[in-house]
Design a protein around this motif. Structure first.
Motif, short mmCIF file in Angstrom:
data_model
loop_
_atom_site.label_atom_id
_atom_site.label_comp_id
_atom_site.label_asym_id
_atom_site.label_seq_id
_atom_site.Cartn_x
_atom_site.Cartn_y
_atom_site.Cartn_z
N GLU A 191 0.87 -1.17 0.11
CA GLU A 191 0.10 0.23 0.04
C GLU A 191 1.04 1.10 0.16
O GLU A 191 1.82 1.22 0.74
N ILE A 192 0.48 2.38 -1.00
CA ILE A 192 1.15 3.60 -0.77
C ILE A 192 0.21 4.50 -0.24
O ILE A 192 -0.83 4.48 -0.87
N ARG A 193 0.69 5.26 0.54
CA ARG A 193 -0.17 6.23 1.30
C ARG A 193 0.70 7.55 1.77
O ARG A 193 1.72 7.51 1.80
N PHE A 194 -0.17 8.57 2.40
CA PHE A 194 0.55 9.76 2.82
C PHE A 194 1.14 9.19 4.13
O PHE A 194 0.41 8.19 4.89
N ALA A 195 2.42 9.51 4.67
CA ALA A 195 3.05 9.40 5.80
C ALA A 195 2.29 9.92 7.01
O ALA A 195 1.68 11.00 6.75
N ILE A 196 2.32 9.30 8.18
CA ILE A 196 1.68 9.70 9.44
C ILE A 196 2.84 9.90 10.30
O ILE A 196 3.83 9.13 10.24
N PRO A 197 2.58 10.46 11.60
CA PRO A 197 3.68 10.67 12.55
C PRO A 197 4.18 9.23 13.10
O PRO A 197 5.37 8.88 13.40
N GLU A 198 3.09 8.11 13.10
CA GLU A 198 3.56 6.94 13.64
C GLU A 198 4.42 6.40 12.58
O GLU A 198 5.30 5.52 13.00
N ASP A 199 4.89 6.85 11.27
CA ASP A 199 5.69 6.26 10.20
C ASP A 199 7.13 6.69 10.52
O ASP A 199 8.03 6.26 10.14
N VAL A 200 7.25 7.74 11.39
CA VAL A 200 8.69 8.34 11.49
C VAL A 200 9.71 7.45 11.85
O VAL A 200 10.98 7.40 11.18
N PRO A 201 9.64 6.52 12.81
CA PRO A 201 10.54 5.55 13.09
C PRO A 201 11.25 4.69 12.00
O PRO A 201 12.27 4.58 11.52
N GLY A 202 10.09 4.29 11.04
CA GLY A 202 10.35 3.38 9.95
C GLY A 202 10.91 4.31 8.83
O GLY A 202 11.95 3.90 7.96
N ILE A 203 10.56 5.69 8.70
CA ILE A 203 10.98 6.70 7.68
C ILE A 203 12.70 6.75 8.11
O ILE A 203 13.57 6.88 7.32
N LEU A 204 13.05 7.13 9.23
CA LEU A 204 14.47 7.26 9.69
C LEU A 204 15.19 6.08 9.64
O LEU A 204 16.38 6.33 9.16
N GLU A 205 14.69 4.91 9.75
CA GLU A 205 15.51 3.61 9.56
C GLU A 205 15.83 3.55 7.91
O GLU A 205 16.76 3.29 7.59
#
Length: 67
Positions: free
Chosen positions: A2-16
Motif C-alpha cells: 500500500e502507498i499512502r501519505f505518511a503519518i507521525p507513527e511512520d517516523v521511526p520507519g522513515i528514519l530507518e
C-alpha cells in the motif's frame, strides 16, 4: 503493498530508511558521507509531515514501512 501519505507513527520507519540510504552513500563515497548520519531528526521529520505543501508518502508492507 500500500502507498499512502505518511503519518507521525511512520517516523521511526522513515528514519530507518534514511539511515540505510546514508549507509549506502557512505559505502560508495566515504570521503564525503559519514556513517550513521540521518538527514533529519525525528522532530524535523514530524514538522515536515505537518507541511501540507510537501507531501511525504510511504510504501507499506503490512505494518512495515518498506519505502
Amino acid at each position: 503493498m500500500e502507498i499512502r501519505f505518511a503519518i507521525p507513527e511512520d517516523v521511526p520507519g522513515i528514519l530507518e530508511l534514511l539511515r540505510q540510504v546514508g549507509d549506502v552513500h557512505h559505502e560508495i563515497r566515504p570521503d564525503i558521507f559519514r556513517t550513521g548520519c540521518i538527514k533529519y531528526t525525528p522532530a524535523e521529520l514530524e514538522e515536515l509531515l505537518r507541511d501540507e505543501t510537501r507531501p511525504i508518502f510511504v510504501a507499506m508492507d503490512g505494518e512495515f514501512v518498506a519505502g
